[in-house]
Design a protein around this motif. Structure first.
Motif, PDB file in Angstrom:
ATOM      1  N   ASP A   1     160.574 -18.920 -37.260  1.00 20.08           N
ATOM      2  CA  ASP A   1     160.911 -17.521 -37.520  1.00 20.08           C
ATOM      3  C   ASP A   1     161.650 -17.272 -38.832  1.00 20.08           C
ATOM      4  OD1 ASP A   1     163.311 -18.639 -36.789  1.00 20.08           O
ATOM      5  OD2 ASP A   1     163.748 -17.211 -35.205  1.00 20.08           O
ATOM      6  N   SER A   2     161.717 -18.264 -39.708  1.00 23.15           N
ATOM      7  CA  SER A   2     162.333 -18.043 -41.017  1.00 23.15           C
ATOM      8  C   SER A   2     161.842 -19.072 -42.040  1.00 23.15           C
ATOM      9  CB  SER A   2     163.864 -18.096 -40.918  1.00 23.15           C
ATOM     10  OG  SER A   2     164.285 -19.403 -40.615  1.00 23.15           O
ATOM     11  N   ALA A   3     162.012 -18.697 -43.301  1.00 24.16           N
ATOM     12  CA  ALA A   3     161.686 -19.599 -44.412  1.00 24.16           C
ATOM     13  C   ALA A   3     162.591 -19.237 -45.584  1.00 24.16           C
ATOM     14  CB  ALA A   3     160.222 -19.474 -44.812  1.00 24.16           C
ATOM     15  N   SER A   4     162.936 -20.238 -46.382  1.00 25.46           N
ATOM     16  CA  SER A   4     163.716 -19.978 -47.587  1.00 25.46           C
ATOM     17  C   SER A   4     163.271 -20.923 -48.695  1.00 25.46           C
ATOM     18  CB  SER A   4     165.218 -20.132 -47.320  1.00 25.46           C
ATOM     19  OG  SER A   4     165.534 -21.472 -47.033  1.00 25.46           O
ATOM     20  N   LEU A   5     163.416 -20.457 -49.922  1.00 27.23           N
ATOM     21  CA  LEU A   5     163.031 -21.216 -51.104  1.00 27.23           C
ATOM     22  C   LEU A   5     164.042 -20.928 -52.198  1.00 27.23           C
ATOM     23  CD1 LEU A   5     160.918 -22.905 -52.747  1.00 27.23           C
ATOM     24  CD2 LEU A   5     159.787 -20.735 -53.268  1.00 27.23           C
TER      25      LEU A   5
ATOM     26  N   LEU B   1     159.897  -8.138 -40.706  1.00 27.40           N
ATOM     27  CA  LEU B   1     160.214  -9.252 -41.594  1.00 27.40           C
ATOM     28  C   LEU B   1     161.248  -8.762 -42.595  1.00 27.40           C
ATOM     29  CD1 LEU B   1     159.575 -12.159 -42.638  1.00 27.40           C
ATOM     30  CD2 LEU B   1     157.968 -11.052 -44.211  1.00 27.40           C
ATOM     31  N   LYS B   2     162.450  -9.329 -42.535  1.00 27.46           N
ATOM     32  CA  LYS B   2     163.506  -9.025 -43.504  1.00 27.46           C
ATOM     33  C   LYS B   2     163.417 -10.052 -44.619  1.00 27.46           C
ATOM     34  CE  LYS B   2     168.453  -8.263 -44.057  1.00 27.46           C
ATOM     35  NZ  LYS B   2     168.202  -7.635 -45.310  1.00 27.46           N
ATOM     36  N   TYR B   3     163.511  -9.589 -45.861  1.00 24.60           N
ATOM     37  CA  TYR B   3     163.440 -10.514 -46.988  1.00 24.60           C
ATOM     38  C   TYR B   3     164.440 -10.135 -48.066  1.00 24.60           C
ATOM     39  CZ  TYR B   3     160.235  -6.844 -48.674  1.00 24.60           C
ATOM     40  OH  TYR B   3     159.662  -5.650 -49.034  1.00 24.60           O
ATOM     41  N   THR B   4     164.991 -11.181 -48.678  1.00 26.23           N
ATOM     42  CA  THR B   4     165.917 -11.019 -49.790  1.00 26.23           C
ATOM     43  C   THR B   4     165.519 -12.010 -50.874  1.00 26.23           C
ATOM     44  OG1 THR B   4     167.474 -12.621 -48.869  1.00 26.23           O
ATOM     45  CG2 THR B   4     167.845 -10.309 -48.316  1.00 26.23           C
TER      46      THR B   4
ATOM     47  N   GLY C   1     165.955 -11.315 -63.588  1.00 23.44           N
ATOM     48  CA  GLY C   1     167.085 -10.403 -63.578  1.00 23.44           C
ATOM     49  C   GLY C   1     167.070  -9.429 -62.405  1.00 23.44           C
ATOM     50  N   GLU C   2     165.993  -9.392 -61.629  1.00 19.93           N
ATOM     51  CA  GLU C   2     165.893  -8.456 -60.512  1.00 19.93           C
ATOM     52  C   GLU C   2     166.288  -9.116 -59.186  1.00 19.93           C
ATOM     53  OE1 GLU C   2     162.277  -5.635 -62.181  1.00 19.93           O
ATOM     54  OE2 GLU C   2     161.832  -7.070 -60.580  1.00 19.93           O
ATOM     55  N   THR C   3     166.635  -8.264 -58.222  1.00 22.09           N
ATOM     56  CA  THR C   3     166.897  -8.705 -56.847  1.00 22.09           C
ATOM     57  C   THR C   3     166.080  -7.821 -55.911  1.00 22.09           C
ATOM     58  OG1 THR C   3     168.787  -7.229 -56.547  1.00 22.09           O
ATOM     59  CG2 THR C   3     169.244  -9.445 -57.381  1.00 22.09           C
ATOM     60  N   VAL C   4     165.881  -8.308 -54.691  1.00 24.91           N
ATOM     61  CA  VAL C   4     165.170  -7.539 -53.668  1.00 24.91           C
ATOM     62  C   VAL C   4     165.880  -7.754 -52.339  1.00 24.91           C
ATOM     63  CG1 VAL C   4     163.521  -9.392 -53.173  1.00 24.91           C
ATOM     64  CG2 VAL C   4     162.900  -7.041 -52.670  1.00 24.91           C
ATOM     65  N   ASP C   5     165.951  -6.690 -51.541  1.00 20.86           N
ATOM     66  CA  ASP C   5     166.543  -6.747 -50.206  1.00 20.86           C
ATOM     67  C   ASP C   5     165.878  -5.638 -49.394  1.00 20.86           C
ATOM     68  OD1 ASP C   5     168.036  -6.864 -47.905  1.00 20.86           O
ATOM     69  OD2 ASP C   5     169.978  -6.643 -48.899  1.00 20.86           O
TER      70      ASP C   5
ATOM     71  N   LYS D   1     164.658 -15.589 -49.203  1.00 22.37           N
ATOM     72  CA  LYS D   1     164.782 -15.852 -47.761  1.00 22.37           C
ATOM     73  C   LYS D   1     163.962 -14.815 -47.009  1.00 22.37           C
ATOM     74  CE  LYS D   1     168.017 -16.957 -44.182  1.00 22.37           C
ATOM     75  NZ  LYS D   1     169.326 -17.452 -43.874  1.00 22.37           N
ATOM     76  N   PHE D   2     163.262 -15.288 -45.963  1.00 19.72           N
ATOM     77  CA  PHE D   2     162.412 -14.455 -45.133  1.00 19.72           C
ATOM     78  C   PHE D   2     162.762 -14.728 -43.665  1.00 19.72           C
ATOM     79  CE2 PHE D   2     160.311 -15.754 -48.988  1.00 19.72           C
ATOM     80  CZ  PHE D   2     159.868 -14.556 -49.533  1.00 19.72           C
ATOM     81  N   GLU D   3     163.022 -13.663 -42.888  1.00 20.08           N
ATOM     82  CA  GLU D   3     163.411 -13.835 -41.483  1.00 20.08           C
ATOM     83  C   GLU D   3     162.702 -12.810 -40.607  1.00 20.08           C
ATOM     84  OE1 GLU D   3     167.794 -15.090 -40.764  1.00 20.08           O
ATOM     85  OE2 GLU D   3     167.805 -13.564 -42.348  1.00 20.08           O
ATOM     86  N   LEU D   4     162.115 -13.288 -39.503  1.00 21.37           N
ATOM     87  CA  LEU D   4     161.536 -12.398 -38.507  1.00 21.37           C
ATOM     88  C   LEU D   4     162.653 -11.828 -37.634  1.00 21.37           C
ATOM     89  CD1 LEU D   4     158.385 -14.368 -37.361  1.00 21.37           C
ATOM     90  CD2 LEU D   4     158.431 -12.157 -38.543  1.00 21.37           C
TER      91      LEU D   4
END
Length: 134
Positions: free
Chosen positions: A43-47, A69-72, A99-103, A130-133
């Motif tokens: 239920d999650s992955a990160s890189l 799916l929550k992602y940052t 230089g960008e971020t996402v949430d 990071k990606f989380e269900l």
């Protein structure tokens, strides 16, 4: 006559086996990276990486329909596009530049396998995603 029938049966079974495998969807990973930390469970992955160039895919398992799916993420230099596939069709999730971020999050995912595909557009530096269900 028996040998000919066995050969035909063998060929037929081989063709059926090959056709049954074509419905499976997976995404191949191929990349060059330095100082990379990658995790992936159901239920999650990160890189996270210092440098990254290529494609990295992750497989999650959405246990029920309607999950979100929550992602940052953040990226120091370069550019990347992240895709997802929850129904057999690859769709763009977001594009990020240095230089960008996402949430953010997406909702209403189908039940079953969920693929996250990270593709760099050339060399990327100082990334963390990071990606989380939910």
């Amino acid at each position: 006559m028996l040998r000919t029938s066995l050969k035909r049966l063998s060929i037929l079974l081989t063709i059926i086996a090959m056709l049954s495998l074509t419905g499976c969807r997976s995404y191949a990973s191929h990349y060059n990276t330095t100082m990379c930390v990658y995790t992936n469970d159901s239920d999650s992955a990160s890189l996270s990486f210092s440098t990254f160039e290529g494609t990295k895919s992750s497989k999650l398992n959405s246990k029920e329909s309607g999950n979100s799916l929550k992602y940052t993420g953040k990226l120091g230099k370069g550019a990347a596009t992240i895709y997802y596939d929850d129904d057999g069709t690859r769709k763009e999730l977001f594009t990020i530049k240095g230089g960008e971020t996402v949430d953010s999050k997406i909702e209403g995912l189908d039940k079953g396998k969920l693929y996250i595909i990270f593709e760099s557009d050339g060399k990327c530096e100082e990334g963390s995603f990071k990606f989380e269900l939910e």
